[in-house]
Write an enzyme that holds these catalytic residues in place. Structure first.
Site, short mmCIF file in Angstrom:
data_model
loop_
_atom_site.label_atom_id
_atom_site.label_comp_id
_atom_site.label_asym_id
_atom_site.label_seq_id
_atom_site.Cartn_x
_atom_site.Cartn_y
_atom_site.Cartn_z
N ASN A 1 -4.06 38.85 -9.74
CA ASN A 1 -3.50 38.30 -10.98
C ASN A 1 -3.58 36.78 -11.08
O ASN A 1 -3.05 36.18 -12.01
CB ASN A 1 -2.04 38.80 -11.17
CG ASN A 1 -1.09 38.28 -10.09
OD1 ASN A 1 -1.29 37.20 -9.52
ND2 ASN A 1 -0.05 39.05 -9.82
N LYS B 1 -0.65 38.55 -14.36
CA LYS B 1 0.75 38.52 -13.94
C LYS B 1 1.61 38.54 -15.20
O LYS B 1 1.38 37.76 -16.12
CB LYS B 1 0.99 37.24 -13.13
CG LYS B 1 2.20 37.26 -12.24
CD LYS B 1 2.08 36.18 -11.14
CE LYS B 1 3.31 36.12 -10.25
NZ LYS B 1 3.07 35.27 -9.06
N HIS C 1 6.88 33.22 -11.49
CA HIS C 1 6.99 33.98 -10.24
C HIS C 1 8.45 34.07 -9.82
O HIS C 1 9.15 33.08 -9.80
CB HIS C 1 6.20 33.30 -9.12
CG HIS C 1 6.33 34.01 -7.81
ND1 HIS C 1 5.48 35.01 -7.42
CD2 HIS C 1 7.24 33.88 -6.80
CE1 HIS C 1 5.85 35.48 -6.23
NE2 HIS C 1 6.92 34.80 -5.84
N SER D 1 -7.13 43.21 31.86
CA SER D 1 -6.10 42.33 32.44
C SER D 1 -4.72 42.97 32.38
O SER D 1 -3.90 42.75 33.26
CB SER D 1 -6.04 41.00 31.68
OG SER D 1 -7.24 40.28 31.82
N GLU E 1 -3.77 39.67 17.22
CA GLU E 1 -2.47 40.16 17.65
C GLU E 1 -1.54 40.56 16.50
O GLU E 1 -0.73 41.45 16.64
CB GLU E 1 -1.77 39.12 18.54
CG GLU E 1 -2.50 38.84 19.85
CD GLU E 1 -3.71 37.94 19.68
OE1 GLU E 1 -3.78 37.21 18.68
OE2 GLU E 1 -4.59 38.00 20.57
#
Lengths: 624, 624
Positions: free
Chosen positions: A186, A248, A262, A347, A368
């Site tokens: 948007n 939006k 927003h 490891s 990660e």
């Protein structure tokens, strides 16, 4: 219910979905205005997309939306929660009236979704995590040979998060063709337009580069949305991405495509005009106040006890290696276990599990954040995930761990190479904050075994234990301390040296437990006795039981940890003793103060104040 | 020194660089074999690339390699440290003999690079962070109108890290044409081949999608490397990426391209054979033992005091807003300040600074890992970075903060929307672990102001203070507590309520400081007096000074924090008191125990145990 038809959706179907989209937009605006907060314009850009999912493509059992036979939806752009709640209500999961309780103190319909709500598998609201969760759900479905599909809605602002692309690469690599991404582009972020605004081709190229079958559509054209969902469902061998050009605040001219809306609910007067523009009001009865919070959340499934671990008491073994052996033993009695590694399986020794159960091991590569959120998705489908990397690199995923706790997720994380004891690699590879990090996670369990036998027993305990379980393992080989008959309750600790003449209590774990034992032996030969405690469970702690030990040694306490001063064993123990009303009379905290550097493990332990010599000196000082 | 010539490199030049590459490979193998650990094969794949940089493209002053007029190099694949050290030595920054002290306890040449070493701007070793650091250096050079360039070497395994793509998007968006990426694509990760192995086109597409001028070359063809570097240097308006096909362990047939050699030094016999294959030995004298550690690391530059802040004492102001005003005041007297926001400038109020100094503000978009590592790059070029996002989203960047500390970086981080006091948005937006997180960072300063005036003074203090400085701000408006004449030393605290009859000390900060004041007023009307302390500085703490206060109130202490139980104010204070030999006689810790949810701020403070009512109840209990 899924309404896909080979001939494509009829105009009646399209019309029905359009009306649902209208209702979803209305409910999003109404509920946020009533709440006085929330993100209506972020909901309105995705109304057709979500309507297409819930009222055409997805197969959902409203009585059991989290069940194994329901398709799954992850709202990665979690601030569009009102839209999701409206969809769940319209799908019959709970009454429409409940939607109007959004953000109220007593409502399960929180500002951002959590698994308290039926139909929600993982909490979202911290952006960029949902695609990883979806990938975990998709793998779970695949392992179950389930034909169910997983859908995830991304915002474009959140596609700036690198984790999205970690997850996309993973999904593409593993050819998760039961996974469909919908991207709600948007063009407007929170504080300003996004980087690429309505340049849809950028997103198309990104997804195509990760081997997604990708198409670009008008996200407000319901016929196009449904057709794209049909094509996605028919795609084999690759995940799919539907990149949707949206606006939006779509549907209400006073906010559509405009900046500065927003996270702003419509004031009442504006809401009235919006309802008019969107085709008139809908009837929402008053809410009777009944909660639809899920009555119980998944727990790790039980399993028969595995074969006992077997270690030659004369041969030192690293706890990181014992972790690998433990996973393998568990794999023999628990088929729900899935292991994922961040390219360090050799490891962390999860490769021992991989070699035994290759179909239950996934390579996460060096990513990660994705690693941890994958685990959240996996456990939502009943798997028992064990994710591993170096302990220091779990700090890369702290927000993911935080969100996992809000998700009430049951995940197991193993961080190896803890502390300065790793030696020459130096501080970038040394975890010195991970005990603090994992202690400050709601409901977490923090385990730090000092030998192979306790490592194995604790890994087994993790597989049975709900919540976020963290196992801190070490690089160096350590002597075997316990027999196979020893039990390791949680909470709990082991008194490994004890006499009636103990002048102080020394609490350690991992490498420092062994240093404390050395110190005890040194002091003994000089005629001084100390009590030594192995704090294999750092959280939770039994403050009363610890207080008894400290009291028996004249209130003199030393804690010693391969960790910074803050937030680890020392502060945990002090806090527990204080809450038990029994602070130590004399206390010394041994920990790492200065920034470490490369060197041999033994050199470093001594230079940074946590070796046997330092422990003995502290004992002499505290008893003088 | 830079040797670029418009006609392209001569064959003599090419030959000279080839010989340097050979020497770099030899030194990498020799130093790791001597150390008994390290990553020689990861060095050997990049020898020609790094030789091309150091002995052709880059302009380096060996006497001042970190100076503003030197080109900069970031070794993002930090485990190739031996290669970097060899290059720095061959470039004259320190003697070749020093290279052989790799990984020794007393050597500055650690297992992974840190800024202790001349020529190194930021510590690396946690993968995926170097491109962000390089982008920060590039922006710094641009702000200085410096013609210097920034080069960064990535590994392919690390390109799985999402942060690389956050940084690439940022660099492309800001058209950082003084930034060149070299990607060493050797196809082998740590534990197995990478996801894409030698499919160079995948990487080309990824960089091109981020607007990089990209080419693919044979990374062992020196002529091609130099030509590519020339083209990169000549490129305007876009950053550049040179994607190099390489072989891990290139040059020695027994390891070249073979799995299972990651992170393994060559045994002595193999080393001899390798030296032969690589064209024979080089002479390396014995090292005399002199350290070349940088004598001093950059500190934030001093500046004249800014105009005083000005607040109407009758009008409450949120500390998050005061942060924005503070930055603006500072911007008037400190041109080194650069602010970056994670798309929340309107919530964290850094937009107040942006509006005043738009050229010194960068939009980081929703990418917190990049946000923090950018700051590390900026400060290495003498800027004073202030990066902001919601406090909870800083957990996304914990590894980046960890590496910033190893980098001895001077950065300022502001996390807003702390704790449950944010209200209806719910737990995904509530930071409840950030005090623990930032306390467990080496050398950090953790500040938590309770009013606008102290926020402004502390923000100013941060701009002068080296290390990692963290400012925790709050969403709600709070009463002004202090006048413009008040000073806020670090460490330090303010006693805001005091009498000779105080029966207990209550320590709070932020929202809980105001709750404690309310509680004090409630208790006073019931005839009980308490001392109230504003712990605006959570780290460092003056344990002795705190102990005096607690002693003066009968040893009775309550701490109250909008944070989990672990690792925050309570544990910090207990630890400090214990180390001062003065544990409290009676102690109650008020903190958030249960997982919070949506609701009004006041409802939540009460439901989760940290409101004025709970404080008063704890006082009554502790004094009964």
């Amino acid at each position: 219910m899924s309404m896909t038809s080979p001939a494509g959706p009829s105009s009646a179907t399209i019309g029905a979905v359009k009306e649902k989209a209208r209702r979803l937009s209305l409910l999003s605006m109404m509920s946020t205005t009533a709440a006085g907060s929330g993100h209506p314009t972020s909901c309105m850009s995705a109304a057709e997309l979500v309507a297409g999912l819930f009222f055409y493509a997805m197969k959902i059992d409203p009585k059991n939306p989290n069940g194994p036979d329901s398709d799954r939806f992850v709202l990665s752009k979690g601030h569009a929660a009102p839209l999701l709640y409206a969809a769940l209500a319209e799908a019959g999961v709970f009454p429409i009236s409940r939607v109007m309780t959004l953000r109220e103190f007593s409502s399960e319909l929180e500002g951002h979704p959590t698994p308290r709500i039926p139909g929600v598998d993982a909490a979202t609201g911290s952006l960029g995590q949902g695609l990883s969760v979806a990938a975990g759900l998709a793998i779970g479905a695949r392992l179950d040979h389930s034909p169910t599909r997983v859908y995830v809605l991304l915002g474009d602002g959140e596609m700036a998060e690198g984790q999205i692309w970690e997850a996309a690469a993973f999904a593409g690599y593993y050819k998760l063709d039961n996974l469909t991404v919908l991207a709600d582009v948007n063009a407007l972020g929170q504080s300003q337009p996004t980087m690429y605004q309505h340049d849809l081709e950028v997103y198309r190229k990104k997804f195509e580069s990760e081997e997604f079958s990708t198409e670009v559509i008008d996200g407000h054209d319901v016929a196009a949305v449904l057709a794209a969902l049909d094509r996605a469902k028919a795609t084999k061998g690759r995940p799919q991405a539907i990149v949707a050009r949206t606006v939006k605040g779509h549907g209400f001219s006073q906010v559509a495509g405009k900046e500065h809306w927003h996270g702003k609910p419509l004031p009442k007067e504006m809401l009235s005009r919006a309802i008019e523009e969107l085709g008139g009001p809908i009837d929402v009865p008053a809410d009777p106040g009944k909660s639809y919070e899920r009555k119980s959340l998944p727990k790790p499934p039980d399993f028969i006890p595995p074969a006992a671990p077997d270690y030659d008491p004369a041969k030192p073994v690293a706890t990181r290696e014992a972790y690998g052996f433990a996973l393998k033993r568990l794999g023999a009695v628990n088929s729900h276990i899935v292991a994922i590694s961040g390219d360090v399986k050799n490891s962390t020794f999860s490769e021992i599990f991989q070699n035994a159960y290759p179909d239950h091991f996934y390579q996460g590569y060096i990513a990660e954040q994705n690693l941890v959120s994958l685990a959240v998705g996996l456990q939502a489908r009943g798997k028992v995930p064990f994710a591993d990397t170096f302990a220091c690199f779990l700090s890369r995923a702290y927000d993911n761990v935080r969100m996992a706790a809000i998700s009430r997720a049951n995940i197991n994380l193993c961080g190896s190479h803890s502390g300065i004891s790793i030696g020459e690699d130096g501080p970038s590879q040394m975890a010195l904050e991970d005990l603090a990090m994992f202690r400050a996670v709601h409901g977490s369990t923090v385990l730090y075994p000092s030998d192979a036998m306790s490592t194995e027993r604790l890994t087994e305990a993790m597989a049975r234990r709900p919540g976020i379980n963290y196992l801190r393992t070490s690089r160096p080989k350590m002597a075997i301390l316990y027999s196979k008959d020893e039990k390791f309750p949680i909470p709990g600790f082991k008194v490994v040296r004890k006499s009636e003449q103990d002048q102080a209590t020394v609490i350690g774990a991992g490498i420092t437990l062994h240093e404390a034992i050395k110190a005890a032996d040194q002091l003994k030969s000089a005629g001084a006795a100390i009590r030594v405690i192995d704090l294999y469970c750092v959280k939770p702690l039994d403050g009363k039981a610890l207080a008894e030990q400290v009291k028996a040694t004249g209130g003199r306490l030393i804690t010693v940890e391969d960790h910074w001063l803050q937030g680890g064993i020392g502060e945990a123990v002090l806090g527990a003793l204080a809450r038990a009303g029994a602070p130590p009379a004399k206390y010394r905290q041994l920990a790492v103060h200065d920034m470490p550097h490369s060197g041999k493990s033994e050199e470093l332990l001594d230079a940074f104040g946590i070796s046997a010599g330092h422990i003995a000196a502290a004992v002499r000082e505290i008893t003088s």
